[in-house]
Scaffold this motif. Sequence first.
Motif, PDB file in Angstrom:
ATOM      1  N   GLN A 184       0.826  -1.206   0.000  1.00 28.45           N
ATOM      2  CA  GLN A 184       0.000   0.000   0.000  1.00 28.45           C
ATOM      3  C   GLN A 184       0.860   1.257   0.000  1.00 28.45           C
ATOM      4  O   GLN A 184       0.598   2.194  -0.750  1.00 28.45           O
ATOM      5  CB  GLN A 184      -0.935   0.007   1.219  1.00 28.45           C
ATOM      6  CG  GLN A 184      -1.994  -1.073   1.184  1.00 28.45           C
ATOM      7  CD  GLN A 184      -2.840  -1.019  -0.070  1.00 28.45           C
ATOM      8  OE1 GLN A 184      -3.233   0.043  -0.510  1.00 28.45           O
ATOM      9  NE2 GLN A 184      -3.105  -2.177  -0.645  1.00 28.45           N
ATOM     10  N   GLN A 195      -1.929  11.135  -1.640  1.00 34.95           N
ATOM     11  CA  GLN A 195      -2.317  10.593  -0.335  1.00 34.95           C
ATOM     12  C   GLN A 195      -1.118  10.286   0.536  1.00 34.95           C
ATOM     13  O   GLN A 195      -1.106   9.293   1.263  1.00 34.95           O
ATOM     14  CB  GLN A 195      -3.122   9.321  -0.541  1.00 34.95           C
ATOM     15  CG  GLN A 195      -4.504   9.606  -1.067  1.00 34.95           C
ATOM     16  CD  GLN A 195      -5.343   8.362  -1.022  1.00 34.95           C
ATOM     17  OE1 GLN A 195      -4.930   7.326  -1.505  1.00 34.95           O
ATOM     18  NE2 GLN A 195      -6.513   8.467  -0.428  1.00 34.95           N
ATOM     19  N   SER A 198      -1.382   9.071   4.253  1.00 41.40           N
ATOM     20  CA  SER A 198      -1.640   7.683   4.641  1.00 41.40           C
ATOM     21  C   SER A 198      -0.427   6.802   4.384  1.00 41.40           C
ATOM     22  O   SER A 198      -0.254   5.788   5.066  1.00 41.40           O
ATOM     23  CB  SER A 198      -2.883   7.123   3.956  1.00 41.40           C
ATOM     24  OG  SER A 198      -3.106   7.705   2.733  1.00 41.40           O
ATOM     25  N   SER A 201       1.355   6.815   7.567  1.00 36.94           N
ATOM     26  CA  SER A 201       0.818   5.936   8.606  1.00 36.94           C
ATOM     27  C   SER A 201       1.104   4.470   8.291  1.00 36.94           C
ATOM     28  O   SER A 201       1.294   3.674   9.206  1.00 36.94           O
ATOM     29  CB  SER A 201      -0.664   6.190   8.839  1.00 36.94           C
ATOM     30  OG  SER A 201      -1.355   6.142   7.636  1.00 36.94           O
ATOM     31  N   TRP A 202       1.167   4.110   6.991  1.00 32.04           N
ATOM     32  CA  TRP A 202       1.591   2.748   6.673  1.00 32.04           C
ATOM     33  C   TRP A 202       3.024   2.510   7.099  1.00 32.04           C
ATOM     34  O   TRP A 202       3.370   1.427   7.587  1.00 32.04           O
ATOM     35  CB  TRP A 202       1.453   2.467   5.177  1.00 32.04           C
ATOM     36  CG  TRP A 202       0.059   2.222   4.712  1.00 32.04           C
ATOM     37  CD1 TRP A 202      -0.663   2.978   3.840  1.00 32.04           C
ATOM     38  CD2 TRP A 202      -0.805   1.144   5.088  1.00 32.04           C
ATOM     39  NE1 TRP A 202      -1.910   2.444   3.667  1.00 32.04           N
ATOM     40  CE2 TRP A 202      -2.020   1.317   4.405  1.00 32.04           C
ATOM     41  CE3 TRP A 202      -0.652   0.054   5.942  1.00 32.04           C
ATOM     42  CZ2 TRP A 202      -3.085   0.431   4.553  1.00 32.04           C
ATOM     43  CZ3 TRP A 202      -1.712  -0.816   6.079  1.00 32.04           C
ATOM     44  CH2 TRP A 202      -2.915  -0.623   5.392  1.00 32.04           C
ATOM     45  N   LEU A 205       3.059   1.842  10.671  1.00 31.26           N
ATOM     46  CA  LEU A 205       2.633   0.460  10.943  1.00 31.26           C
ATOM     47  C   LEU A 205       3.793  -0.510  10.732  1.00 31.26           C
ATOM     48  O   LEU A 205       4.037  -1.401  11.545  1.00 31.26           O
ATOM     49  CB  LEU A 205       1.458   0.082  10.044  1.00 31.26           C
ATOM     50  CG  LEU A 205       0.994  -1.363  10.181  1.00 31.26           C
ATOM     51  CD1 LEU A 205       0.253  -1.568  11.477  1.00 31.26           C
ATOM     52  CD2 LEU A 205       0.124  -1.782   9.026  1.00 31.26           C
TER      53      LEU A 205
ATOM     54  N   TRP B 174      -7.089  -1.166   8.064  1.00 30.88           N
ATOM     55  CA  TRP B 174      -6.558   0.058   7.438  1.00 30.88           C
ATOM     56  C   TRP B 174      -6.641  -0.043   5.936  1.00 30.88           C
ATOM     57  O   TRP B 174      -7.003   0.900   5.248  1.00 30.88           O
ATOM     58  CB  TRP B 174      -5.092   0.245   7.815  1.00 30.88           C
ATOM     59  CG  TRP B 174      -4.885   0.803   9.157  1.00 30.88           C
ATOM     60  CD1 TRP B 174      -5.772   0.785  10.189  1.00 30.88           C
ATOM     61  CD2 TRP B 174      -3.720   1.461   9.629  1.00 30.88           C
ATOM     62  NE1 TRP B 174      -5.214   1.380  11.272  1.00 30.88           N
ATOM     63  CE2 TRP B 174      -3.963   1.800  10.960  1.00 30.88           C
ATOM     64  CE3 TRP B 174      -2.505   1.783   9.046  1.00 30.88           C
ATOM     65  CZ2 TRP B 174      -3.013   2.462  11.728  1.00 30.88           C
ATOM     66  CZ3 TRP B 174      -1.566   2.438   9.806  1.00 30.88           C
ATOM     67  CH2 TRP B 174      -1.820   2.773  11.137  1.00 30.88           C
ATOM     68  N   LEU B 179      -7.667   3.374   3.090  1.00 33.33           N
ATOM     69  CA  LEU B 179      -6.456   4.067   3.504  1.00 33.33           C
ATOM     70  C   LEU B 179      -6.668   5.211   4.476  1.00 33.33           C
ATOM     71  O   LEU B 179      -5.781   6.007   4.689  1.00 33.33           O
ATOM     72  CB  LEU B 179      -5.680   4.595   2.285  1.00 33.33           C
ATOM     73  CG  LEU B 179      -5.409   3.538   1.239  1.00 33.33           C
ATOM     74  CD1 LEU B 179      -4.818   4.161   0.022  1.00 33.33           C
ATOM     75  CD2 LEU B 179      -4.488   2.483   1.799  1.00 33.33           C
ATOM     76  N   PRO B 181      -6.829   5.541   8.132  1.00 29.15           N
ATOM     77  CA  PRO B 181      -6.661   4.671   9.286  1.00 29.15           C
ATOM     78  C   PRO B 181      -7.760   4.847  10.327  1.00 29.15           C
ATOM     79  O   PRO B 181      -8.061   5.966  10.746  1.00 29.15           O
ATOM     80  CB  PRO B 181      -5.323   5.112   9.864  1.00 29.15           C
ATOM     81  CG  PRO B 181      -4.622   5.733   8.735  1.00 29.15           C
ATOM     82  CD  PRO B 181      -5.658   6.348   7.876  1.00 29.15           C
TER      83      PRO B 181
END
Lengths: 227, 244
Positions: A184, A195, A198, A201-202, A205, B174, B179, B181
């Motif tokens: 992703q 984007q 995000s 945030s991936w 993770l 997620w 996408l 979260p």
Amino acid sequence: MNNLFKAAFIIAGKDLYSEWKTKQVVTTMLIFSGLVIVTFSFAFDPTNNTVRAIIPGLIWVITIFAAILGLNRSFLSETKNDNLFGMIVSPTDPSSIYLGKVIANFIFVLIVQLVSIPVLFILFDFQFIGHLPLFIAVVILGTFGFISVGTFLAGLASNSRSSEMLLPILLFPVVSPIIIAAVQATRILLIDIDQIASAISWIQLMGVYNLIFFVLCLVLFEYVLEV
Amino acid sequence: MNEPKDLIDIPEESRLYKTLFYISIPMVIIALYLSFIYAPVERTMGVVQKIFYFHVASAWVAFFAFFIVCVFSIMYLVKRSRIYDVIAGVSAEIGVVYTAIVLITGPIWARSAWNTWWTWEPRLTTTLILFFMYIAYIMIRKMDGAWEKKARLASVFGIISFINVPIVFMSIRWWNTKLHPVVFGEGSDQVGGGLEPEMLVALIFSVFTMTVLYFVFLQKGIYIEKLKIQTDRLKEKMQERMIS
């Protein structure tokens, strides 16, 4: 602590040196990843514009399947002359064997990626317009997570006679979060740059996953290598 | 480091098993009554919704079984007593069966509820990955070699994969929420909020019944494993006698 890293670097150095002399693993991985790219060009028409969307997936498919080849070898090569037994009885922490193997495998896979990702971009005529430093960070984080769990499970599977068959079955379910996150994040950075939040945030993770599993594997590795 | 202990007593049907077995028979009958007759038929989904009582109950037991695997794996690594390994292994086998039930009943229900056999929804995908991890765990147990080695490796894998389950769930959530979260808060709630009180009673009772059934199977499985170990020992003794 210092001793742990010293032993780990010695083991990693030994693996890298023997690889430098034989060039067995990295060559096989490189040829294999080349073949995967060729197969993909048959499966998905490279002249088609929609193929752009699957490039992020391809990067990780190549990485995973090439890395499995290397991971299988990393402990099996030690079973000759009972090298692994020698390592276990040597006065080092078992965690340093794990750490050393992780470092060596990580470097092998990075070398393969360094060649195969540009080749993939060239052969599929992919224009890189994304965020390069973040892309490199994603590749490194994802690969590290995959390798740290993979090395651990390769050590676990090496206890069996049919370890080549066992390893993928053990590995794929456990690494599924890192695969999702890496694909992703790569997708966002390569083709959907708007984007970027995000993607961050991936990456977080992946960082958390790497931290949890690296520590867990480091602690549990002594149970894997017991005699 | 403790030495692995092969302390398995001579097998005997435990009293706990007998009690649980005789409790479970009426419970299963009551659960069937509650879910098929007592609970009203759902308005939009119709009779197919009845599968929900067994689906949810099996899913709960599947996750619970994996939790038991993890607990007894840790206990094996600490205490090195063979009985913990036996319990973990039996629990994983039951877990596979229940996960298979979930994965079979799920699509049947989904076909009529969502008009599709499968969606890559977090709960479904996590269950699927859980199923694969269980199978991998059992494959380690069926490996060649001495039981101490297999028990140790299986325990390590049991711990690793249990810790993995919530991470898998989070990452798929997620991925699936396009996408953005979601860290906390509800996902797509399959129950759909308002549940009839009769339905809730049936659901809670069938979850409870399935849990009792799990323990019945667990006791039986441990008994069978002990018998196997005892048989192996007797065989070994016999071989020694024949050689000498």
